[in-house]
Motif scaffolding. Structure first.
Motif, short mmCIF file in Angstrom:
data_model
loop_
_atom_site.label_atom_id
_atom_site.label_comp_id
_atom_site.label_asym_id
_atom_site.label_seq_id
_atom_site.Cartn_x
_atom_site.Cartn_y
_atom_site.Cartn_z
N ALA A 132 0.83 -1.21 0.00
CA ALA A 132 0.00 0.00 0.00
C ALA A 132 0.86 1.25 0.00
CB ALA A 132 -0.93 0.00 1.20
N LEU A 133 1.94 1.24 0.77
CA LEU A 133 2.85 2.39 0.81
C LEU A 133 3.58 2.56 -0.52
CD1 LEU A 133 4.32 1.93 4.39
CD2 LEU A 133 2.81 3.76 3.63
N ASN A 134 3.58 1.49 -1.31
CA ASN A 134 4.22 1.56 -2.62
C ASN A 134 3.23 1.92 -3.73
OD1 ASN A 134 6.85 1.27 -3.85
ND2 ASN A 134 6.03 -0.51 -4.94
N LYS A 162 -3.71 0.39 -4.25
CA LYS A 162 -4.96 0.75 -3.57
C LYS A 162 -5.69 -0.47 -3.03
CE LYS A 162 -5.73 5.01 -6.20
NZ LYS A 162 -6.65 5.76 -7.11
N ILE A 163 -5.69 -1.57 -3.78
CA ILE A 163 -6.38 -2.79 -3.32
C ILE A 163 -5.68 -3.34 -2.08
CG2 ILE A 163 -5.02 -4.28 -4.85
CD1 ILE A 163 -8.70 -4.76 -3.77
N SER A 164 -4.35 -3.23 -2.02
CA SER A 164 -3.61 -3.67 -0.83
C SER A 164 -3.98 -2.82 0.37
CB SER A 164 -2.11 -3.59 -1.08
OG SER A 164 -1.72 -4.48 -2.09
N PHE A 165 -4.21 -1.55 0.16
CA PHE A 165 -4.60 -0.64 1.24
C PHE A 165 -5.94 -1.07 1.84
CE2 PHE A 165 -7.16 3.18 2.32
CZ PHE A 165 -6.47 3.58 3.46
N ILE A 166 -6.92 -1.38 0.99
CA ILE A 166 -8.24 -1.78 1.47
C ILE A 166 -8.17 -3.13 2.19
CG2 ILE A 166 -10.57 -2.44 0.73
CD1 ILE A 166 -10.23 -0.47 -1.61
N GLU A 169 5.58 13.54 4.02
CA GLU A 169 4.96 12.71 2.99
C GLU A 169 3.49 12.48 3.37
OE1 GLU A 169 7.29 9.40 1.47
OE2 GLU A 169 9.01 10.10 2.65
N ARG A 170 2.64 13.38 2.93
CA ARG A 170 1.24 13.43 3.36
C ARG A 170 0.48 12.15 3.01
NH1 ARG A 170 -3.71 15.05 1.31
NH2 ARG A 170 -5.13 15.97 2.86
N GLN A 171 0.65 11.64 1.79
CA GLN A 171 -0.10 10.47 1.35
C GLN A 171 0.21 9.25 2.22
OE1 GLN A 171 -2.44 10.55 -0.93
NE2 GLN A 171 -2.93 8.38 -0.78
N LYS A 172 1.49 9.03 2.48
CA LYS A 172 1.87 7.89 3.30
C LYS A 172 1.46 8.09 4.76
CE LYS A 172 5.66 6.31 0.37
NZ LYS A 172 7.10 6.00 0.26
N PHE A 173 1.48 9.34 5.21
CA PHE A 173 0.99 9.62 6.57
C PHE A 173 -0.48 9.23 6.71
CE2 PHE A 173 -1.60 12.77 8.88
CZ PHE A 173 -1.26 12.42 10.19
N LEU A 174 -1.30 9.58 5.72
CA LEU A 174 -2.73 9.27 5.75
C LEU A 174 -2.96 7.75 5.70
CD1 LEU A 174 -4.15 12.05 3.40
CD2 LEU A 174 -4.29 11.93 5.91
N ASN A 202 17.88 -9.10 -5.38
CA ASN A 202 16.63 -9.49 -6.05
C ASN A 202 15.41 -8.84 -5.42
OD1 ASN A 202 17.58 -11.81 -7.95
ND2 ASN A 202 18.54 -12.25 -6.00
N LEU A 203 15.56 -7.65 -4.90
CA LEU A 203 14.43 -6.95 -4.27
C LEU A 203 13.40 -6.52 -5.31
CD1 LEU A 203 15.78 -4.62 -1.46
CD2 LEU A 203 14.29 -6.59 -1.24
N LYS A 204 12.11 -6.70 -4.96
CA LYS A 204 11.03 -6.24 -5.83
C LYS A 204 10.67 -4.79 -5.53
CE LYS A 204 7.71 -9.09 -6.72
NZ LYS A 204 6.49 -9.94 -6.60
N ILE A 205 10.68 -4.45 -4.23
CA ILE A 205 10.37 -3.09 -3.80
C ILE A 205 11.61 -2.49 -3.15
CG2 ILE A 205 8.91 -1.63 -2.35
CD1 ILE A 205 6.77 -3.76 -2.46
N ASN A 206 12.04 -1.36 -3.62
CA ASN A 206 13.24 -0.72 -3.08
C ASN A 206 12.83 0.50 -2.26
OD1 ASN A 206 15.87 -0.13 -2.53
ND2 ASN A 206 16.29 0.85 -4.50
N PHE A 207 12.80 0.34 -0.93
CA PHE A 207 12.41 1.43 -0.04
C PHE A 207 13.61 2.33 0.25
CE2 PHE A 207 8.91 -1.44 0.84
CZ PHE A 207 7.84 -0.57 0.95
#
Length: 420
Positions: free
Chosen positions: A85-87, A90-94, A130-135, A216-221
């Motif tokens: 969701a942080l990436n 939207k479906i993961s967020f729900i 980071e407003r979106q991630k805060f919400l 082999n990371l899929k998401i790089n934070f």
């Protein structure tokens, strides 16, 4: 559920293991891309969880404790969904909101833990602007609060808290004395839980796989943690879980609840080192270790040496006898019921596989929950255990229940009593 035939009960165990495997794979799938690495990491996580479970006999085979594994699986699902969701998913967020709420009404440990993590993450992203991630994190926190309130305000929760405090003999303590008792539990048993975690060789073997994961990371934070910070978070998790139980009931975690704490520490160790640790110098140094090429061999040795695996091999020899003893006791109960005897004596179970046996019926407490459940399942008034040699002799049974010590063989393990 008590009226279901025994052969259906295994479906609950199968569902529980399947749910745990699915959640571990989902987390790993969030982490990396290569399929072989996904399978390997999933097997490591699940094997370590089951291999190091403190009380697998009650956690995995007792229906009233299975929800600890369900709750851990939900927590892993929620953690992976939160990352997605942080990436931007939207479906993961729900889905994460739904799972956090469900987990909140399932068990108090994960909802409080998830709530604290969500709150801290919201503060972090607020600080970063980071407003979106805060919400997103704030919404996760509200889902945890909603689930917790439903669980906490349920009538049974308050009743159990009072009951557990009375059993712990701290119901009448003053507020100050209770706080001191709570702090003692937190620091003493929290330290014990930390020691149990860090003496497991598998967590150090996992470090050898970090270079493969990093490549082999899929998401790089962008978010990064140092090794000491990850270790500190894992240690604090142990004290935090003990604090929840100390506050609610006034004593330390039961084995099944401590298993949940250890599993949460394990998931944090794997995921934080996998996602958030990126020291190129250290990762390069790990690849140059002589034992780096032996990581698969070391992994197999660690898995085979786990207590539950070793005990499982031993249990293979006595499990058939354990099953035969239970089938014999069932036969005795049904014969007595057919003859009109509603108060049934059955032999003690003397074959006790480590991974299967949880406890025998109580000989000293006729109203014990295990005795009542056993009697209720077979439709008799009461059931109680006696030595095998006298279980068919009503006169000797009466003398035994009256405390006649001459009927006991001091060298016989049939005389062992399991008091709940």
């Amino acid at each position: 559920l008590l009226q279901l035939p025994f052969n259906y009960y295994g479906l609950y165990v199968l569902f529980t293991i399947s749910l745990l495997i699915a959640s571990a794979y989902f987390l790993v799938d969030t982490l990396c891309e290569i399929f072989k690495l996904k399978i390997l990491l999933t097997l490591i996580i699940v094997s370590v969880m089951l291999g190091t479970t403190e009380a697998i006999n009650e956690t995995l085979y007792w229906l009233a404790a299975m929800h600890y594994i369900w709750s851990e699986a939900f927590l892993i699902f929620a953690f992976a969904l939160a990352l997605r969701a942080l990436n931007g998913s939207k479906i993961s967020f729900i889905l994460c909101l739904i799972i956090l709420f469900i987990d909140g009404i399932t068990l108090e440990q994960p909802v409080i833990f998830s709530g604290v993590i969500s709150f801290l993450a919201a503060l972090y992203y607020l600080y970063k602007g980071e407003r979106q991630k805060f919400l997103i994190c704030a919404a996760f926190w509200l889902a945890c609060i909603a689930g917790f309130l439903v669980m906490y305000l349920a009538p049974g929760t308050a009743h159990r808290m009072m009951s557990e405090r009375k059993n712990a003999n701290n119901f009448d303590l003053s507020r100050g004395a209770f706080i001191l008792s709570m702090l003692r539990v937190i620091f003493l048993y929290g330290t014990v839980t930390v020691c149990k975690f860090f003496v497991k060789p598998i967590i150090y073997i996992f470090i050898l796989f970090l270079p493969c994961i990093a490549e082999n990371l899929k998401i790089n934070f962008k978010f990064r943690l140092k090794a000491w910070q990850i270790i500190l978070l894992v240690i604090l998790t142990a004290f935090f879980n003990q604090a929840i139980c100390a506050f609610a009931a006034g004593f330390h975690l039961a084995p099944r609840a401590e298993t949940f704490a250890l599993w949460t520490m394990l998931v944090l160790w794997f995921s934080l080192f996998g996602f958030c640790y990126r020291s190129e110098k250290i990762l390069s140094r790990i690849k140059n270790f002589k034992i780096f090429k032996l990581r698969y061999i070391l992994l197999i040795i660690c898995l085979l040496a786990m207590p539950n695996f070793v005990n499982g091999l031993r249990d293979l020899k006595i499990a058939p006898a354990y099953r035969a003893a239970n089938e014999y006791n069932a036969k005795i109960v049904l014969e007595n019921k057919q003859n009109g005897n509603e108060d049934v004596a059955v032999p003690f179970v003397t074959q006790r596989p480590w991974l299967l046996f949880y406890g025998d019926l109580s000989a000293s407490k006729a109203d014990n929950w295990a005795n009542k459940s056993f009697a209720n399942y077979y439709g008799v008034q009461s059931a109680f255990p006696v030595p095998y040699a006298i279980h068919k002799d009503q006169d000797k049974i009466k003398k035994y229940l009256d405390g006649d010590a001459s009927l006991l063989n001091p060298d016989s393990e049939t005389n062992a009593l399991f008091i709940y």
